[in-house]
Every structure is written in C-alpha cells, then in structure tokens.
Design an enzyme around this catalytic site. Sequence first.
Site, PDB file in Angstrom:
ATOM      1  N   LYS A  22       0.833  -1.217   0.000  1.00  0.00           N
ATOM      2  CA  LYS A  22       0.000   0.000   0.000  1.00  0.00           C
ATOM      3  C   LYS A  22       0.863   1.261   0.000  1.00  0.00           C
ATOM      4  CE  LYS A  22      -1.738   1.592   4.039  1.00  0.00           C
ATOM      5  NZ  LYS A  22      -1.466   2.997   4.377  1.00  0.00           N
ATOM      6  N   ASN A  23       1.849   1.297   0.892  1.00  0.00           N
ATOM      7  CA  ASN A  23       2.599   2.544   1.055  1.00  0.00           C
ATOM      8  C   ASN A  23       3.618   2.775  -0.060  1.00  0.00           C
ATOM      9  OD1 ASN A  23       1.060   3.059   3.249  1.00  0.00           O
ATOM     10  ND2 ASN A  23       2.595   2.467   4.772  1.00  0.00           N
ATOM     11  N   ARG A  91      -4.582  10.493   4.136  1.00  0.00           N
ATOM     12  CA  ARG A  91      -3.282  11.123   4.341  1.00  0.00           C
ATOM     13  C   ARG A  91      -2.333  10.884   3.154  1.00  0.00           C
ATOM     14  NH1 ARG A  91       0.186  14.375   7.474  1.00  0.00           N
ATOM     15  NH2 ARG A  91       2.258  13.590   7.014  1.00  0.00           N
ATOM     16  N   CYS A 115      -5.137  12.833  12.696  1.00  0.00           N
ATOM     17  CA  CYS A 115      -5.822  11.553  12.629  1.00  0.00           C
ATOM     18  C   CYS A 115      -5.574  10.828  13.934  1.00  0.00           C
ATOM     19  CB  CYS A 115      -5.383  10.739  11.421  1.00  0.00           C
ATOM     20  SG  CYS A 115      -3.737  10.103  11.593  1.00  0.00           S
ATOM     21  N   ARG A 120       0.196  14.358  12.641  1.00  0.00           N
ATOM     22  CA  ARG A 120       0.534  14.207  11.221  1.00  0.00           C
ATOM     23  C   ARG A 120       0.715  15.543  10.479  1.00  0.00           C
ATOM     24  NH1 ARG A 120      -1.284   8.681   9.396  1.00  0.00           N
ATOM     25  NH2 ARG A 120       0.549   8.951   8.116  1.00  0.00           N
ATOM     26  N   PRO A 121       1.689  16.341  10.912  1.00  0.00           N
ATOM     27  CA  PRO A 121       1.941  17.607  10.221  1.00  0.00           C
ATOM     28  C   PRO A 121       2.579  17.398   8.839  1.00  0.00           C
ATOM     29  CG  PRO A 121       3.624  17.217  11.883  1.00  0.00           C
ATOM     30  CD  PRO A 121       2.649  16.072  11.977  1.00  0.00           C
ATOM     31  N   ILE A 122       2.613  18.477   8.026  1.00  0.00           N
ATOM     32  CA  ILE A 122       3.299  18.382   6.720  1.00  0.00           C
ATOM     33  C   ILE A 122       4.382  19.457   6.594  1.00  0.00           C
ATOM     34  CG2 ILE A 122       1.432  17.241   5.439  1.00  0.00           C
ATOM     35  CD1 ILE A 122       0.877  20.078   4.193  1.00  0.00           C
ATOM     36  N   LEU A 124       7.491  19.389   7.060  1.00  0.00           N
ATOM     37  CA  LEU A 124       8.738  18.985   6.390  1.00  0.00           C
ATOM     38  C   LEU A 124       8.547  18.922   4.872  1.00  0.00           C
ATOM     39  CD1 LEU A 124       9.863  16.215   8.924  1.00  0.00           C
ATOM     40  CD2 LEU A 124      10.837  18.509   8.676  1.00  0.00           C
ATOM     41  N   ASP A 306       4.226   0.539  11.949  1.00  0.00           N
ATOM     42  CA  ASP A 306       3.029  -0.084  11.374  1.00  0.00           C
ATOM     43  C   ASP A 306       2.848  -1.542  11.805  1.00  0.00           C
ATOM     44  OD1 ASP A 306       2.513   2.278  10.121  1.00  0.00           O
ATOM     45  OD2 ASP A 306       3.235   1.667   8.157  1.00  0.00           O
ATOM     46  N   ILE A 328       7.560   6.912  16.769  1.00  0.00           N
ATOM     47  CA  ILE A 328       7.248   7.614  15.516  1.00  0.00           C
ATOM     48  C   ILE A 328       5.993   8.482  15.661  1.00  0.00           C
ATOM     49  CG2 ILE A 328       6.819   7.358  13.025  1.00  0.00           C
ATOM     50  CD1 ILE A 328       9.597   6.356  13.832  1.00  0.00           C
ATOM     51  N   ARG A 398      -8.769  -0.500   4.062  1.00  0.00           N
ATOM     52  CA  ARG A 398      -7.863   0.534   3.536  1.00  0.00           C
ATOM     53  C   ARG A 398      -6.494  -0.075   3.222  1.00  0.00           C
ATOM     54  NH1 ARG A 398      -6.417   4.354   7.507  1.00  0.00           N
ATOM     55  NH2 ARG A 398      -4.958   4.716   5.826  1.00  0.00           N
TER      56      ARG A 398
HETATM   57  N1  EPU Z   1       6.411  14.463  10.522  1.00  0.00           N
HETATM   58  C1  EPU Z   1       6.603  15.795  10.795  1.00  0.00           C
HETATM   59  N2  EPU Z   1       6.448  16.678   9.760  1.00  0.00           N
HETATM   60  C2  EPU Z   1       6.147  16.277   8.506  1.00  0.00           C
HETATM   61  C3  EPU Z   1       5.951  14.908   8.236  1.00  0.00           C
HETATM   62  C4  EPU Z   1       6.104  14.019   9.278  1.00  0.00           C
HETATM   63  O1  EPU Z   1       6.895  16.189  11.929  1.00  0.00           O
HETATM   64  O2  EPU Z   1       6.049  17.136   7.626  1.00  0.00           O
HETATM   65  C5  EPU Z   1       6.564  13.484  11.615  1.00  0.00           C
HETATM   66  C6  EPU Z   1       5.277  12.702  11.866  1.00  0.00           C
HETATM   67  O3  EPU Z   1       4.405  13.395  12.708  1.00  0.00           O
HETATM   68  C7  EPU Z   1       5.821  11.436  12.491  1.00  0.00           C
HETATM   69  C8  EPU Z   1       7.142  11.241  11.749  1.00  0.00           C
HETATM   70  O4  EPU Z   1       7.496  12.517  11.213  1.00  0.00           O
HETATM   71  O5  EPU Z   1       6.100  11.676  13.857  1.00  0.00           O
HETATM   72  C9  EPU Z   1       7.127  10.200  10.647  1.00  0.00           C
HETATM   73  O6  EPU Z   1       6.041  10.440   9.783  1.00  0.00           O
HETATM   74  P1  EPU Z   1       6.138  10.133   8.220  1.00  0.00           P
HETATM   75  O7  EPU Z   1       6.081  11.429   7.491  1.00  0.00           O
HETATM   76  O8  EPU Z   1       7.286   9.250   7.947  1.00  0.00           O
HETATM   77  O9  EPU Z   1       4.773   9.355   7.986  1.00  0.00           O
HETATM   78  P2  EPU Z   1       3.954   9.386   6.630  1.00  0.00           P
HETATM   79  O10 EPU Z   1       4.903   9.487   5.515  1.00  0.00           O
HETATM   80  O11 EPU Z   1       2.861  10.363   6.710  1.00  0.00           O
HETATM   81  C10 EPU Z   1       4.009   6.839   6.120  1.00  0.00           C
HETATM   82  C11 EPU Z   1       3.023   5.716   6.012  1.00  0.00           C
HETATM   83  C12 EPU Z   1       2.476   5.357   7.381  1.00  0.00           C
HETATM   84  C13 EPU Z   1       3.663   4.974   8.271  1.00  0.00           C
HETATM   85  C14 EPU Z   1       4.690   6.114   8.317  1.00  0.00           C
HETATM   86  C15 EPU Z   1       5.939   5.780   9.102  1.00  0.00           C
HETATM   87  C16 EPU Z   1       2.051   6.057   3.820  1.00  0.00           C
HETATM   88  C17 EPU Z   1       0.843   6.328   3.006  1.00  0.00           C
HETATM   89  N3  EPU Z   1       1.913   6.108   5.139  1.00  0.00           N
HETATM   90  O12 EPU Z   1       3.297   7.931   6.649  1.00  0.00           O
HETATM   91  O13 EPU Z   1       1.636   4.224   7.201  1.00  0.00           O
HETATM   92  O14 EPU Z   1       3.208   4.706   9.576  1.00  0.00           O
HETATM   93  O15 EPU Z   1       5.085   6.449   6.975  1.00  0.00           O
HETATM   94  O16 EPU Z   1       6.555   4.655   8.586  1.00  0.00           O
HETATM   95  O17 EPU Z   1       3.106   5.746   3.287  1.00  0.00           O
HETATM   96  C18 EPU Z   1      -0.061   2.701   7.743  1.00  0.00           C
HETATM   97  O18 EPU Z   1       0.223   2.108   6.703  1.00  0.00           O
HETATM   98  O19 EPU Z   1      -0.827   2.229   8.619  1.00  0.00           O
HETATM   99  C19 EPU Z   1       0.536   4.028   7.986  1.00  0.00           C
HETATM  100  C20 EPU Z   1       0.077   4.877   8.895  1.00  0.00           C
END
Ligand code: EPU
Length: 420
Positions: A22-23, A91, A115, A120-122, A124, A306, A328, A398
């Site tokens: 999925k990811n 997301r 969520c 889940r900020p963006i 970065l 995960d 995480i 999902r």
């Molecule tokens: N973070 C920030 N700022 C950002 C982005 C992330 O502070 O701009 C923080 C997050 O809050 C978290 C950490 O960085 O504390 C890691 O988050 P990451 O960005 O790596 O997560 P993601 O890319 O949004 C993906 C997977 C998640 C998985 C995480 C970590 C997808 C669609 N989702 O999320 O998958 O848990 O990486 O490996 O690829 C799942 O499949 O159940 C799932 C939640």
Amino acid sequence: MESILIKGGVPLEGEVAISGAKNAVLPILAATLLTSEPCVIRRVPKLSDVKFMVQILKWLGAQVKYEGDTIRVQAKKITGAGDYDLIRKMRGSICIMGPLLGRLSKATVSLPGGCVIGARPINLHLKGFQALGARITIESGYVHASTKRLRGAALFLGGRAGSTVLGTANVMMAATLAEGVTVIESAACEPEVVDLASFLIAMGAKITGAGSPTITITGVKELHGAEHEVIPDRIEAATYAIAAAATNGEITLRGARADQMHAVLDKLKDAGACVERNGSSITIRRNGRLKPVDITTLPYAGFPTDVQAQMMVLMILTPGLSIITERIFESRFMHVSELARLGADIEIEGPSAIIKGGKPLSGAPVMASDLRASAALVLAGLAARGTTQVNRVYHLDRGYENIDGKLRQLGARIERIEET
Ligand code: EPU
C-alpha cells in the site's frame, strides 16, 4: 457498516500470497502525474486507499484503467488542479503535491487534518518545496505552492521523529523536474521510497542514493511513461507472520521480501518463533514457548511503527513483562483500550506500553480505530477463546487486501457481517 466475526482458537496453517505494498503504490500512482505518457503499474493491491487515489487521479483529469491487479494511467493533461477536499480523507494523497508542483509549477491541496495516530503535520514536505524555490501560502485550510520553475537545492528533511516517508517521496518527485541538482539529507530509507525511486528512474529521472539518508536528484526536462511492479507489502507479511506465532500455527508467506523485514523477523525469533526462508517464501511457526521481548519503533531499518499494534498482541499472549516504546507517532496506542476488552493487561506510561502477558484472552465486541489497530484486534480475536466482533472494518479494507478471505484460507473461522 460491516463487522468481522471471528471464532478464535484455531491454529492457522497454510500459504498466503502477499499483495503489493500500500505505502509504495500510493506515491507511485501519484508519480504517474509527472508525465503525459501512459504508465503501467503491476501488482496493485485491491484496497480502498488505492481506489481513493485513483479517484483523485481521475478528478485531476487522468485516464485510469484497471485490469486485474494492473492499473494503466495516462495524465495527458491535468485539468483539476484547483480547489479540492479529497486530501482530507486520506493522508497518503498528500503525495500528489510533489508531482503537481513538478509538472505544473503550482499545486493547491487541502491541509490533511489530524488523525487518530497523531497530529501528522506536513511542515517537512513544505520545507522541502520551499527549499526548491516554491512560495507556500496557507489560506482557509488550503496549502498553495507555486513557483516559476523549481530549482534544485541541498536540503535537510529530518524532523522530531527522524525522517519522513511521504515527505521524502514528495520532495523527490518534485525535484525530478527541477532545474539542477537536489540533495535530500536525512531522507527516509524505507523500501517504499526505494520502490518509488525505481519507478521514477524507469520514467527517465536521474536519482542516486535512494535507500540511504542522502538522495541526489538531477532534474530533467521531462519524464516519459514506464512500467513498474510494486514491491510486496512488508507490513501485510509481518501481520500474517505474527498470526502464525499468535495462533501456534504455521504460515508460509508467498512472495514476501525477507530482506526488507529484518527487524520484524529478528524480533519474532527473539519471541520464540522459528523463521525459515526459502527463495521468495518465508515460513513462520512457534519454536517452543513464547518469550517476552522489548521493542522500540524507529524509522527503517528499525522496527516499523506499522507493526507495533500487531506485535503487541503476541506480547499479550506471552507470559512475562514486555515493553513496547512508540517513537514515531505520539498517540498510536488506540488499540490498547480495545485489547483490554479481550482481557489484555497493558499500562501506558508516556511513549511506552507495559504488557503483562500470559493471561488468556476471551472474545468480545471491539471497535477498530485505525488500520493497524484493526489488524491487531483481528489477531487478538484469532488467538482468543470464543467470539470476537470487530466493528468498523472499513479501516482494515484501507490496507489489507481480502483479509478475511486470506485468513479463511489459512483455516480461520472468520466472516463478514452487517454491523448490528
Ligand atoms: N512528521 C513531521 N512533519 C512532517 C511529516 C512528518 O513532523 O512534515 C513526523 C510525523 O508526525 C511522524 C514522523 O514525522 O512523527 C514520521 O512520519 P512520516 O512522514 O514518515 O509518515 P507518513 O509518511 O505520513 C508513512 C506511512 C504510514 C507509516 C509512516 C511511518 C504512507 C501512506 N503512510 O506515513 O503508514 O506509519 O510512513 O513509517 O506511506 C499505515 O500504513 O498504517 C501508515 C500509517
């Protein structure tokens, strides 16, 4: 709404085919927006998150065709890059922002909300786009990014919890069409980022270092169509591996990548499982008594967040004290209160869950809160005596292709019913 009804206590046995990740597939589908030529993506899992991403691609003007587990996408022209709310629902769809910015030099998406697993900020993602020269404004819940032409830059993408998976994917995709060289430091090393990079390279992108903390992207004028087969889902594979150990059965994961699952397989061995690799198959069974283990979730190649909830179920069944520390996401223990309904004894202390394992579980009605929490509840139901009803199964759909069918094939007494 549908529920899953499980009559537990059956050791699961047999073979299960692992679906596409999925990811990996979500950003790969988004990457098809980077070219006007046709792309073919194989081993696409049938998941509601994938359907949702396809809906977004179509909304943006792409033509999308399904043929079994293959999807053909052609985004000849992108027409819908205006205001839309779709991002809020999933997301993963935030990763259309990089491709839109790369191809059109502008992108508008609605800010993804918080969520159940955390804020889940963006920030970065946006920091990366800004480093490439994009002007970012946030207005009425929407993020607007625009520039005349993206320019390569050296940038650092590390955050509070380390690297960001989708942030790395997003910036890498945007940088493929930027002018000059981009170097992402503290990039995510997850296999899903490597898979995306392979697809982008097949499209003509110049990328080196994917899978390491430094990724270098040399921008090109345009990308072309390409074919790609998505990697198997290491999280799905880990979930079935834990199911084998938790039910005292024996499961062979067909088409799994042991080389991408070291942290999980190693912990399973420490916990008393026997893990046998045979080509692209992995067989898991219990090896005597279960043993307590301590786990800390970390970015790849550490133990994946995960799989934390599913591993907790194994620890609940293991006599003794185990500690799971979540590094995480700050609130990823929503499953704990539901697991307690089945008889689990778990205490939360800050980022850690202290599990006093070994007490027998008995079936109960429980509520799924997010995807992996739902998987944990299913595993607990499979190991518990009596009947467990997992409500709000849409979370499971999902991220797990045909989970009830696959478990039934392994001997589980499981059925889908309309929620009562
Ligand atoms: N973070 C920030 N700022 C950002 C982005 C992330 O502070 O701009 C923080 C997050 O809050 C978290 C950490 O960085 O504390 C890691 O988050 P990451 O960005 O790596 O997560 P993601 O890319 O949004 C993906 C997977 C998640 C998985 C995480 C970590 C997808 C669609 N989702 O999320 O998958 O848990 O990486 O490996 O690829 C799942 O499949 O159940 C799932 C939640």
